[in-house]
Structure formats: C-alpha cells, structure tokens
Scaffold this motif. Structure first.
Motif, short mmCIF file in Angstrom:
data_model
loop_
_atom_site.label_atom_id
_atom_site.label_comp_id
_atom_site.label_asym_id
_atom_site.label_seq_id
_atom_site.Cartn_x
_atom_site.Cartn_y
_atom_site.Cartn_z
N TYR A 138 -1.16 8.81 1.00
CA TYR A 138 -2.08 8.50 -0.35
C TYR A 138 -2.78 7.44 0.01
O TYR A 138 -2.78 6.52 0.92
CB TYR A 138 -1.04 8.24 -1.13
CG TYR A 138 -0.24 9.57 -1.61
CD1 TYR A 138 -0.63 10.53 -2.48
CD2 TYR A 138 0.86 9.84 -1.04
CE1 TYR A 138 0.03 11.71 -2.76
CE2 TYR A 138 1.57 11.17 -1.09
CZ TYR A 138 1.34 12.09 -2.16
OH TYR A 138 1.81 13.08 -2.57
N CYS A 139 -3.49 6.92 -1.04
CA CYS A 139 -4.22 5.52 -1.13
C CYS A 139 -4.41 5.18 -2.55
O CYS A 139 -3.99 6.16 -3.66
CB CYS A 139 -5.69 5.80 -0.49
SG CYS A 139 -6.78 6.93 -1.29
N GLU A 150 -10.05 -3.40 -3.23
CA GLU A 150 -11.09 -2.65 -2.27
C GLU A 150 -10.77 -3.68 -0.91
O GLU A 150 -9.70 -3.92 -0.51
CB GLU A 150 -12.39 -2.75 -2.75
CG GLU A 150 -12.74 -1.72 -3.92
CD GLU A 150 -14.21 -1.76 -4.36
OE1 GLU A 150 -14.96 -2.54 -3.82
OE2 GLU A 150 -14.51 -0.85 -5.11
N ASN A 151 -11.88 -4.22 -0.54
CA ASN A 151 -11.76 -4.97 0.80
C ASN A 151 -11.84 -6.65 0.63
O ASN A 151 -12.10 -7.21 1.47
CB ASN A 151 -12.69 -4.48 1.85
CG ASN A 151 -12.40 -3.10 2.24
OD1 ASN A 151 -11.26 -2.84 2.55
ND2 ASN A 151 -13.39 -2.43 2.62
N GLU A 169 1.01 7.23 3.59
CA GLU A 169 0.15 8.31 4.01
C GLU A 169 0.41 9.58 3.62
O GLU A 169 1.77 9.74 3.47
CB GLU A 169 -0.08 8.29 5.59
CG GLU A 169 -0.71 7.14 6.15
CD GLU A 169 -1.07 7.26 7.69
OE1 GLU A 169 -0.61 8.34 8.06
OE2 GLU A 169 -1.60 6.51 8.30
N CYS A 212 -6.72 4.07 -5.70
CA CYS A 212 -8.03 3.88 -6.30
C CYS A 212 -8.16 3.05 -7.42
O CYS A 212 -7.51 3.14 -8.41
CB CYS A 212 -8.53 5.25 -6.67
SG CYS A 212 -8.55 6.58 -5.25
N ARG A 227 -4.79 11.13 -2.99
CA ARG A 227 -4.81 11.29 -1.52
C ARG A 227 -6.03 10.68 -0.89
O ARG A 227 -6.96 10.72 -1.48
CB ARG A 227 -4.62 12.92 -1.59
CG ARG A 227 -3.19 13.58 -2.12
CD ARG A 227 -3.10 15.14 -1.73
NE ARG A 227 -2.08 15.59 -2.16
CZ ARG A 227 -1.16 15.66 -1.35
NH1 ARG A 227 -1.01 15.29 -0.24
NH2 ARG A 227 0.24 16.26 -1.98
N ALA A 228 -5.81 10.58 0.44
CA ALA A 228 -6.69 10.17 1.16
C ALA A 228 -7.85 11.25 1.17
O ALA A 228 -7.80 12.28 1.30
CB ALA A 228 -6.34 9.70 2.66
N ALA A 246 0.82 -1.36 -0.08
CA ALA A 246 0.10 0.13 0.18
C ALA A 246 0.94 1.25 -0.01
O ALA A 246 2.12 1.19 0.49
CB ALA A 246 -0.84 0.04 1.02
#
Length: 549
Positions: free
Chosen positions: A218-219, A353-354, A216, A221, A245-246, A213
C-alpha cells in the motif's frame, strides 16, 4: 391667297352668328337664373372653404406630427449620446475597479507584506497606540536579559534528553509492531518554538513529529485543497489521504465504482483483489467503509503502540511515562521520582509527496483541532520549512540580531495577558507569522540588536493592522517570494493566499475577545515589563527619551 380670304370670311360669319343681339329671346333667361347661380357659387365657395380648413388642419396635424417625430428623434439621439457617455464612464469605472482588484490581489500575494524602509511608515496604522508609553531600549534590554535569557538557558539540555528518549521509544515501537501489517514509523523531527529558540513560557514542551507510512503493497495518495479538486472555503488548508495499492491511481479503478456483473471481470484486478473487505481497510486505519485515512484511528493505534513500546523498555529508565492530556492524544509526560516532570508531544504525520510538508493528525495545545471538518481531513503543517526559513535568514542578519528577541518578548507579553484575562483566539503561531512577514519585508541591517525597540513596535503595529482588517495571511501559502534555497513546493506558492484570521470573521465573539486582549496587552505592557525589570540607574537612561508609540 384664296385660302386666306376664305378663312377671313369664315371668321366674320362666325362672329356675326354668335353676336347676342341676333338672339335676344334665347339670352333673356340668363338674368332669371342669376340668384340660383350665385347660391350654387356660395355653396361651392363654402365647400371649398371647408375643404381648405380641412386641408389646413391636416397640414397642421402633419406638421405637429413631424415636429413630435423630430423631437422624439432628438431625444433618442440625446439619450444615445448620454448612453455613450454613461457607457464610457461605466467602462472607465470598471477598468479602475479591475486595477484596484489586481492591486489588491498583488497586495495579498506578497507586495502587501512590504512595510517600507522608514519606521514612521507604520505610525499611521491605528488608534490603539495613542497614549501608550513604550519601554525604552534600556528597559527592554534589562527585561530581556533577566526574564528571557534567565529562563531559557536549559532548553538545549532538555531538547537533547527528549530527543534521545523519543528515538529509543520509537525503536521499541518498531520492534513491537507487525512489519507486514502495521504502519512503518520513521525517525522523529523537532519543530516549533523549542527548536526555533524562541519559547519563553514554562513548562517547556518539545514538539516532535513522527512520519509514518503504510505497509507494502500500500501507499498514501495525498490530495490537498489546492491540487485542483473542489474544496469548500472552510476546508482550505486541509487535505485527504487515500490508502491505495502501489501503482494504483488515487481515483481508483473503474471496477471499484461500477457493478460489472457476475459474468464480467476487470482486466486489471482479479476477482480476489477487486473488492476490499472493510476489515482490511479498518486495519489500515481508514474511516469506516472508505479508503481515507482516519486521524482518530491513527491516534488510537499510535497510543496503543507507544504503550506497548514503553512496557518493553520501561525497565531501563528510572522514571514513569504517561499520557498527560486527554484532548491531545500525543501529549506525553515523563515523571521523575523527585517530583519533576518533562512534557513533550509525539504526533504522527504523513509526508506530502517528496517534500517536507506534512499532514498532521492533531495540533497539540491548539484550538485548530476543533475546527477540522472531519477525522478524514488532515491539516497541513509547514513547520519544517518555517524552521529552515528562520535559520536561513539568520545567516544574513547582523550578529546578535533582535528578531528572535522580538518574538520572545511579544510571546511573553501575550502569555501574561492571557493568564490575566483568559485565553483568546490569538496564538503564538500568529505572532510567529507576523515575524516571518517582517523578516522578508525588512532589509537585514534593520535587525541589529540596537533596533530591538523599533522592530518590536513594527510587530505590534503590523499585528494591529491585521486585526483591524481581519487578515493575516499564511507566510508560505500563496507567497511567490519564498527563497528558492528552501525547495518549497511550487503548488503551494501558486495557491491562493490563506487567511489565518478567516475563522474569526463569522465568530464575532472570539474576534472581539482577541482584539480586547490585544488592546489590554498594549495598556499593560509597561507594567508587565517593569515588573520583571531590575532597577536601571538614571545614568544609563540619559539621552534616551521615552516616547509613546
């Protein structure tokens, strides 16, 4: 009375006056004009005759015109009736076509997987099996015991050793990385044939995936081909990963797409954060001048990080670690001083995603990597769900079920044939996909150990059917019958089925090679199995008849 007499007298006088005898001279000219009168009468008669002919001609023309109009009206009426009949047949044909199309789509989405409860249902699939003698149960049992079980006994120890070393290596990798700038690496997971217990060919290679991942704030998409965005047909099965960015939407703020002017500021972003330097994105392993994660950049970073991590812990081990394949960046090899070696693949992935669906940067030992449109397109792997599905189904099967044995024997035969005639487009993943479809289609009792021969025939015939139709659908994508216990994302179940043989439709040379290899494997099957089978006494084969497929 006087009036009546007056009328009678007046009538008599008038008759006498008009009698021709009283005026002989005046009426004497009548005979002289008779010829003239007759001539005029003839002319008049002729003109009347001509007028009659003209009228008759007009009447005849009118009647002809009327008949023509009536005939035309009849033709039009008949054509209308024929058109109505034709429209009816056209509509009926269209309805039949739509019903066939709906049936075909339903066939693709899951019903096509049903092979029926009878083994003879598959006997009509193709001509490739004619004259091919299939090994009997005793020969297959002996072959499996000697060749398969005899070589896979040490897989568990190898998996344990590789997983322990990989955990130590990744822990060292985290220590050498900058937690504020570098990617965050999670624990590895084992996938593939080594962890599904059906790998048969040496060298044994463990496949490990490593989720990571961004730092931070950042994330990632993620966007897939079935998420609503338009993807070309050749990019189905792929997706892109955008670094955001988050809290930022994947599409980004409008200030990134529109020039606001020198005297205008975005209300969501400050002047410092509205524009991102390209060096910052490159540090986040993005493709040049974009926000999309670059698979090549990720592999370069991962190789450097693994090298640094090994340098930190190499003193603890009495072996060497190196990258074994140039075309497979995550391929590692452990070399012992005795000369033995252990190979394994450590491949970075991004979680979708999850779920347990992952975007994978490279496929080890696979031709799929060459088909990736660009380094910003990541292929989705469902390996974790495939392992779970096999484990879930295995709980419902009889003891010592033959499903894994079937896949092992078929994988061994295919590998041996490729060593003789060269590699083809057919891969072990295609063989596993065939098994997954049959596991879902066949009832549990059909997978008993005594059904090994029948189920192996089913797999071969199912594969022959797929090769003939050039259609082998991905087991999970577009399959609405996936067990709910797996927790599989619904977006992929509702997607259009993904044909794994689609790349071979236009690449006729590879398809021809794949079909030829399959037919050669069928012809050489008995010889390949007998080569690794010990002699079976005749007493063990009494009552067992060797029949062709």
């Amino acid at each position: 009375m006087p009036v009546g007499l007056f009328r009678v007298c007046l009538l008599v006088i008038t008759a006498i006056v008009n009698h021709p005898l009283f005026f002989p001279k005046e009426n004497g000219t009548v005979p002289e004009n008779t010829e003239e009168i007759i001539q005029k009468m003839k002319e008049r008669e002729e003109s009347l005759r001509l007028e009659q002919l003209r009228l008759e001609q007009e009447i005849a023309d009118q009647e002809a015109t009327q008949k023509a109009l009536e005939k035309a009206a009849a033709v039009v009426e008949e054509s209308k009736e024929e058109k109505v009949r034709w429209d009816m047949w056209t509509a009926l044909s269209m309805v039949i076509f739509l019903l066939i199309e709906l049936w075909r789509q339903d066939f693709q989405e899951g019903n096509w997987q049903d092979t029926g409860g009878e083994e003879d249902d598959m006997a009509v699939l193709g001509k490739a099996f004619k004259g091919v003698a299939f090994p009997d149960k005793a020969v297959l049992a002996s072959f499996y015991e000697k060749r398969i079980l005899g070589t896979t006994g040490d897989m568990a120890r190898m998996r344990e050793m590789v997983e322990g070393f990989a955990d130590d290596l990744l822990e060292a990798l985290r220590s050498v990385c900058n937690r504020d700038a570098d990617m965050e690496v999670e624990d590895c997971m084992g996938v593939g044939s080594m962890y599904e217990n059906w790998r048969v060919r040496k060298p044994f290679v463990c496949d490990l995936i490593v989720p990571f991942a961004p730092p931070e704030p950042y994330c990632f998409c993620c966007q897939t081909w079935c998420s609503g965005d338009s993807f070309p047909p050749d990019e189905q099965g792929y997706g892109t990963i955008k670094v955001c960015r988050a809290g930022e939407d994947a599409t980004g703020c409008i200030c990134d797409k529109t020039k606001l002017g020198e005297d205008m500021l975005c209300l969501l972003h400050s002047q410092m954060s509205s524009t991102r330097p390209s060096s910052e994105m490159e540090d986040l392993l993005c493709f040049k001048n974009t926000q999309y994660l670059d698979a090549d950049q990720v592999m370069k970073w991962f190789q450097i990080a693994v090298t640094k991590a090994w340098n930190r812990i190499s003193h603890k081990y009495e072996f060497d670690l190196s990258f074994s394949l140039l075309d497979s960046p995550g391929a590692l090899k452990i070399k012992f001083k005795s000369g033995k070696s252990i190979a394994f693949n450590l491949t970075p992935v991004v979680q979708y995603e999850n779920s347990d669906v992952y975007f994978i940067s490279h496929f080890p030992r696979s031709s799929l990597a060459a088909d990736i449109p660009s380094s910003t397109h990541w292929f989705l792997t469902f390996a974790v769900y495939e392992r779970r599905f096999i484990h879930l189904v295995s709980k419902t099967l009889p003891a010592n079920a033959c499903h894994v044995s079937c896949l092992q024997i078929l994988s061994f035969l295919h590998g041996k044939q490729c060593s003789l005639t060269g590699p083809s487009g057919l891969t072990n993943y295609h063989l596993k996909t065939v098994l997954l479809h049959l596991l879902q289609a066949r009832p549990s009792q059909d997978w008993g150990p005594e059904k090994l021969e029948a189920r192996l025939q089913d797999m071969l015939k199912f594969l022959e059917k797929c090769l003939h139709e050039k259609k082998l659908y991905h087991f999970f994508i577009g399959n609405g019958k996936v067990p709910a216990e797996l927790g599989f994302p619904i977006i992929f179940q509702r997607a259009e089925p993904l044909n794994l043989f689609r790349p071979f439709v236009l690449r006729r040379d590879i398809y021809r090679k794949m079909v030829d290899t399959f037919h050669e494997m069928l012809r050489n099957m008995s010889a390949l199995i007998n080569e690794y089978t010990v002699h079976i006494p005749l007493a063990h084969t009494n009552g067992i008849r060797k029949e062709p497929l």
